[in-house]
Design an enzyme around this catalytic site. Structure first.
Site, mmCIF file in Angstrom:
data_model
loop_
_atom_site.group_PDB
_atom_site.id
_atom_site.type_symbol
_atom_site.label_atom_id
_atom_site.label_comp_id
_atom_site.label_asym_id
_atom_site.label_seq_id
_atom_site.Cartn_x
_atom_site.Cartn_y
_atom_site.Cartn_z
ATOM 1 N N VAL A 55 0.869 -1.167 0.000
ATOM 2 C CA VAL A 55 0.000 0.000 0.000
ATOM 3 C C VAL A 55 0.910 1.223 0.000
ATOM 4 C CG1 VAL A 55 -1.788 1.274 1.256
ATOM 5 C CG2 VAL A 55 -1.784 -1.234 1.297
ATOM 6 N N CYS A 56 0.557 2.228 -0.781
ATOM 7 C CA CYS A 56 1.263 3.515 -0.755
ATOM 8 C C CYS A 56 2.740 3.320 -1.118
ATOM 9 C CB CYS A 56 1.058 4.138 0.629
ATOM 10 S SG CYS A 56 1.337 5.912 0.724
#
Lengths: 280, 280
Positions: A152-153
């Site tokens: 994520v991210c």
């Protein structure tokens, strides 16, 4: 036939209910209150609704808690799954917003073939993790062994530094997406990008979307719809400012400008790690 | 004039960047790396972009971590704010999905006039909190003193049990929304419901929407748009199953059926607490 189906649905509901309501979470560290009680008639529930996935989230000082807690909510609803929170040591780990988490496993005790291995992002904390040899080495080994390698991210920059995105399409937080090419990944549009067993989600909140989608893949659509309803995930952001293309221009410029130095530092650190750990 | 405005915007960006990028989070427990460095020219940044809010999240065994971590991400971006994670003791607290958090303050040390007091929800854990006199008493006192009294998911049932929603419009997780009337609240539609200084959000993920909206109220729209872009909050749920009205009927029935007993237990416990703590 209709009647039989109805009854089976009713039994499935009862089983699902008993499992989820009485400690719906797969427990960490051995015990597992989320497992079905022996008295329960499992034959009434679709067999594929119960799994035995092993899920691991990496955490490190300065990681963004929401990157991890969003997907963790979704995966915790996978009946029969077991989730570990893995860090370099068992000492509490402080997130970038000051939340303090206790890991369930340290690197040495978490070298197993996880079904899902997920790396959250962050800013300065992720940079420090990329510069930390032990962390990159663990990400590399856990990633090579995992069934699904996910992020994520800016977690994808850590995956890439460990050589896990070479030749893969991928995404990242919009600020760091251009960095993906330094370790052989192809920056690709999408809330999350899946290429073979690599699934990278864009910034922070995209973890919810990637994880719910993976729940559907691992169980089925109905199961995932149930999880979505449980989370009442019917988002209603007050502004349309979640992507650089839809945000007001000066807002995008302001946020992008915040990370000029971080991008440069990440580019150097990820490039160096990639070169070191991925020599032919 | 245009030139001056541009320069001012540039300076604001630099200040915002320096503040957020170098430890963007307001720290817990006294230290505060997120505060502006003395060397910085604060006059260039809109004065109202920097505040001094005191924010507190209640946590308790079995709370839903995402109910807290979503809003905590948003409030952590409030420059100058200080966030506390408050629990009955300083012992680590385990969430319903097995995440372990260390609180920053215990009840006795957290009786101050918070600007934002936020109560997350859960299932069995929230029921136990409603049955715990010390927890309800703390919620009542902290809520009476706070500038904004807020909740996510079934956190509103805990607020109501403490007598804080009597005469207010409110919402809750869709499953527990009908319970609101037992303590004098009026169940009201909306992703979150604000009535005077009470803000109650619906299930789990609604915490993101309520908190981002409150960030806009406490700073301004541009600031909140920046936070939304930082979180890349452009949600893309894979299904349209986040509300009981939009989910497939059998899915809604299945999830609702999971909580028949919990609803009854919460109704009794919240009603008893309300009657006890709120006698005229």
């Amino acid at each position: 036939m209709m009647e039989i189906d109805r009854r089976r649905v009713g039994e499935a509901i009862a089983a699902f209910a008993a499992l989820l309501a009485s400690g719906r979470a797969p427990a960490m560290g051995g015990e597992s209150p989320g497992r079905v009680a022996p008295s329960h008639d499992m034959s009434a529930m679709p067999a594929h609704w119960h799994g035995k996935e092993r899920v691991a989230f990496l955490i490190y000082p300065g990681f963004t808690a929401l990157d991890m807690v969003g997907p963790q909510y979704m995966f915790a609803s996978l009946m029969g799954a077991k989730i570990d929170i893995v860090a370099k040591s068992l000492e509490p780990v402080r997130s970038d917003t000051g939340l303090i988490f206790t890991p369930s496993k340290k690197f040495d005790d978490a070298l197993v073939d996880f079904d899902i291995f997920c790396v959250p992002g962050g800013t300065q904390g992720t940079l420090a993790a990329i510069r930390d040899e032990a962390t990159v080495a663990y990400v590399r080994e856990a990633g090579q062994r995992a069934r699904f390698v996910t992020s994520v991210c800016t977690g994808s920059i850590l995956l890439g530094a460990a050589g896990l995105l070479d030749g893969y399409r991928a995404t990242s937080h919009w600020v760091t997406k251009p960095l993906l090419s330094i370790f052989g990944a192809t920056p690709t549009d999408g809330r999350f990008v899946r290429d073979r067993n690599r699934i990278t989600a864009e910034g922070v909140t995209a973890g919810l979307d990637f994880a719910l989608s993976l729940v559907a893949d691992l169980r089925d659509e109905k199961y995932a719809q149930g999880v979505q309803l449980l989370a009442q995930y019917a988002p209603a952001p007050p502004f349309n400012s979640g992507e650089p293309e839809t945000a007001p221009k000066d807002v995008t410029k302001m946020i992008d400008g915040m990370f000029t130095q971080l991008k440069q530092d990440m580019r150097e650190a990820a490039g160096a790690a990639y070169a070191k750990y991925n020599k032919p």
